[in-house]
Design a protein around this motif. Sequence first.
Motif, PDB file in Angstrom:
ATOM      1  N   LYS A   1       0.816  -1.213   0.000  1.00  0.00           N
ATOM      2  CA  LYS A   1       0.000   0.000   0.000  1.00  0.00           C
ATOM      3  C   LYS A   1       0.845   1.255   0.000  1.00  0.00           C
ATOM      4  N   CYS A   2       0.237   2.344  -0.461  1.00  0.00           N
ATOM      5  CA  CYS A   2       0.918   3.642  -0.442  1.00  0.00           C
ATOM      6  C   CYS A   2       0.945   4.162   0.995  1.00  0.00           C
ATOM      7  N   PRO A   3       2.129   4.581   1.495  1.00  0.00           N
ATOM      8  CA  PRO A   3       2.197   5.075   2.872  1.00  0.00           C
ATOM      9  C   PRO A   3       1.430   6.384   3.084  1.00  0.00           C
ATOM     10  N   HIS A   4       1.139   7.109   2.015  1.00  0.00           N
ATOM     11  CA  HIS A   4       0.433   8.393   2.172  1.00  0.00           C
ATOM     12  C   HIS A   4      -1.060   8.294   1.939  1.00  0.00           C
ATOM     13  N   CYS A   5      -1.480   7.360   1.117  1.00  0.00           N
ATOM     14  CA  CYS A   5      -2.872   7.377   0.656  1.00  0.00           C
ATOM     15  C   CYS A   5      -3.710   6.176   1.080  1.00  0.00           C
ATOM     16  N   ASP A   6      -3.083   5.149   1.645  1.00  0.00           N
ATOM     17  CA  ASP A   6      -3.858   4.011   2.093  1.00  0.00           C
ATOM     18  C   ASP A   6      -4.600   3.314   0.947  1.00  0.00           C
TER      19      ASP A   6
ATOM     20  N   VAL B   1       3.366   1.782  -8.081  1.00  0.00           N
ATOM     21  CA  VAL B   1       2.955   3.179  -8.207  1.00  0.00           C
ATOM     22  C   VAL B   1       1.614   3.414  -7.518  1.00  0.00           C
ATOM     23  N   CYS B   2       1.495   4.559  -6.838  1.00  0.00           N
ATOM     24  CA  CYS B   2       0.215   4.954  -6.243  1.00  0.00           C
ATOM     25  C   CYS B   2      -0.569   5.783  -7.249  1.00  0.00           C
ATOM     26  N   HIS B   3      -1.794   5.365  -7.561  1.00  0.00           N
ATOM     27  CA  HIS B   3      -2.593   6.064  -8.563  1.00  0.00           C
ATOM     28  C   HIS B   3      -3.273   7.315  -8.033  1.00  0.00           C
ATOM     29  N   TYR B   4      -3.163   7.533  -6.722  1.00  0.00           N
ATOM     30  CA  TYR B   4      -3.751   8.758  -6.174  1.00  0.00           C
ATOM     31  C   TYR B   4      -2.753   9.892  -6.129  1.00  0.00           C
ATOM     32  N   CYS B   5      -1.541   9.609  -5.547  1.00  0.00           N
ATOM     33  CA  CYS B   5      -0.592  10.712  -5.352  1.00  0.00           C
ATOM     34  C   CYS B   5       0.665  10.543  -6.181  1.00  0.00           C
ATOM     35  N   GLY B   6       0.818   9.422  -6.848  1.00  0.00           N
ATOM     36  CA  GLY B   6       1.981   9.250  -7.708  1.00  0.00           C
ATOM     37  C   GLY B   6       3.213   8.694  -7.013  1.00  0.00           C
ATOM     38  N   TYR B   7       3.108   8.373  -5.730  1.00  0.00           N
ATOM     39  CA  TYR B   7       4.226   7.778  -4.990  1.00  0.00           C
ATOM     40  C   TYR B   7       4.716   6.501  -5.685  1.00  0.00           C
ATOM     41  N   GLU B   8       6.039   6.320  -5.719  1.00  0.00           N
ATOM     42  CA  GLU B   8       6.607   5.127  -6.361  1.00  0.00           C
ATOM     43  C   GLU B   8       7.604   4.439  -5.460  1.00  0.00           C
TER      44      GLU B   8
HETATM   45 ZN    ZN Z   1      -0.338   7.831  -2.568  1.00  0.00          ZN
END
Ligand code: ZN
Length: 742
Positions: free
Chosen positions: A456-461, A473-480
């Motif tokens: 999971k993305c650490p910022h967006c859950d 890749v996180c599809h909400y904030c772009g974290y990779e």
């Molecule tokens: Zn994210």
Amino acid sequence: MYAKVIVDIVHEQLDKVFEYHIPSDLEGVLKVGMEVVAPFGNGNREISGYIVEISEICEFDTAKVKDILRPASKRNAIEENLIALAAWMKEHYGGTMIQALKTVLPVKKETVIREKRYVRLLLDEEAGRAKLAEFLSDLRMKSRARVMAALLENQVLEQEFIIKKLNVSKSVIDALDKQGVVRIESEQVFRNPIKESKAAWEPIEYNEEQQNAIDRFREDYLKGEKKTYLLYGVTGSGKTEVYMEMIARVLRDGKQAIVLIPEIALTYQTVMRFYRRFGNRISILNSRMTDGERYDQMMRAKEGAIDIMIGPRSALFTPFPNLGLIVIDEEHEHTYKSEQIPRYHARETAIKRAELEGTSVVLGSATPSLESFYRVQCGEYEIFTLKERSQKQSLPEVYTVDMREELKAGNRSILSDKLRELMRDRLDKKQQMMLFINRRGYAGFISCRSCGYVAKCPHCDVSLTSHRGGKLVCHYCGYEEKEYYTCPECGSKHIGGFRAGTQQIEDLVKAEFPQARVLRMDMDTTREKDGFEKILEAFANGDADILIGTQMIVKGHDFPNVTLVGVLAADLSLYADDYRAGERTFQLLAQAAGRAGRGSEKGEVVIQTYSPDHYAIETAAKQDYEAFYEEEISYRKLMGYPPVDQLLAVLAEGEDEELLETACAYLKKYAERVGKQEVYVIGPASPYVGKVNNMHRRVLYFKHSKFEMLTLMKDKLEQYIEVNAGFKKLRIQFDFNPMNIF
Ligand code: ZN
Ligand code: ADP
Ligand code: ZN
């Protein structure tokens, strides 16, 4: 005279009208809807705002009322009808009045006005000749003489012509202007996005069902009856022809029409059909236009240069002087709901605008929204049905394949035997096919089969999606981050993605059918400008045999050579945590099926699923909307979901999770008190995406049978939030009948 002004500051406490005095030199200049500059607050800083009312009466202390300073710009006056519509939107969907006003405004930003300059000769023939003689006799006046000679031929010339073709500098023209010999005039020019074309329109003979819809519309229209109609007709049944005929009827009386189309379906083909019939009297809006181009289209509408505006949601606010009809094509599309405050729905807002302007609305769809079909059942909308395709082409044959059985029989591929067999057949016959999946990325999310861990993305859950090149890749904030091949929780090697994405399908299809030419359309291949059109055009030109894609390939395109559609993983959209999942699945499958066999050859459709008995899939396979509707509406009735009951979502966001929880608990308690147990309160819950960019989120839902009860609740909550300091650090948004559960 006094003006009531809505100031351009988005702040709940300032969400009211402020009164100003209109200085005598601006009387008659300032009009309702204009943007003005006025002093504000103790420091009298200059702010802008919109006049929403002008009257002789001042309700404020006349000794203290300040003067408006000046108009902010010549443009951007909002029509009075649209101000009334904005007021309704604010009340109906929440947010502030300034946000609502900006929504109905043609363009939000200042744009460069394009002007054409003309040079006009102010002297009569005789005086002109004398002047020319004077210039000719002086060697330093040669360029003046050239201008003079030309102006004696044509009294008015474009400035650009004089500068470029006569090779005369701007300063010479200015000098002539100063001398009073010529006058420089300017005219605003509005760009026209429609390319001229010679294509001619040929009247067609309507079939009986089309004629019936047209006749009934005309009868109501002549009687002055205003209604909302649902034109319910399978794809290719000739709905667009019916809209055009209805529009032609109101145009004959000097009225104008708005046609809303989902952006994705606003193709060259569609626009050309309108152009062929209505010529230069049409215009379009789309998101790729600059603000200046959009502004120009709105001005052309306002000034009577066009009669029909075609565009997505925002075209609804076209300032036509005498609107005669609003058409909403593909009315079930979720893009008609705005994601920005006010979160309005274009269908409801169109019906309100029609009411304010005394016109009718025509909604069209092959798979109507539950809302619209329900309103028909309740007798609120009138229905026109087109049961047959316009030239009686038959509907495609649909096969449902149970993928559990495939697995039992030893087929581990994402292609069933049936689909593979039909694909081979089409390749042999040189016909085209489409493979549709409702996911993007290479393999979807990553999970551990040993311990259940999900990356999971650490910022967006939200779960991270595996992309090619070893990235998550996180599809909400772009974290990779880098993909891992052993589980970070338990160390197991059984970690990986399970679901197939478009890229994986492309690889597999290429491996199985090396001779096939394949195109892929998804978020990744359409990122560049016009990427979307390029792929569609290539496929329409027959540059590929197979088009693989996500939802975007199933909407509204007409490829006559496509005779096979494969729906892989039809159920993925069924398990979204959302009461509209069944409706969305049915619509996607029915639309996908509608892509097959649009030409002379009969089409076939293969729906691959793990839940062949689900009613959304069963009824979609039979292309039986009404059967689906019956099942779906009884579920909505049972659960008290829209359109039977009304739902208000209150989304709260904040950095401080504890504060957020406390605030939501208070909101809930307050709501229960004012709702007197009549309004059903759900939550607060962590929404599907519990955290975005380090902002925690909670959502509360309110349910009631009457919409007005929920708008009342919204008003009360807004007041409560405004007077309680604890909410200052939170962001609270309202969403009526949301398209998704958060
Ligand atoms: Zn994210
Ligand atoms: P829809 O909007 O319902 O998908 P269209 O209006 O696009 O349907 O019609 C599909 C095709 O059939 C178009 O090419 C259209 O010109 C043609 N068509 C529609 N009605 C007739 C008719 N009565 N006679 C001949 N062709 C028709
Ligand atoms: Zn594990």
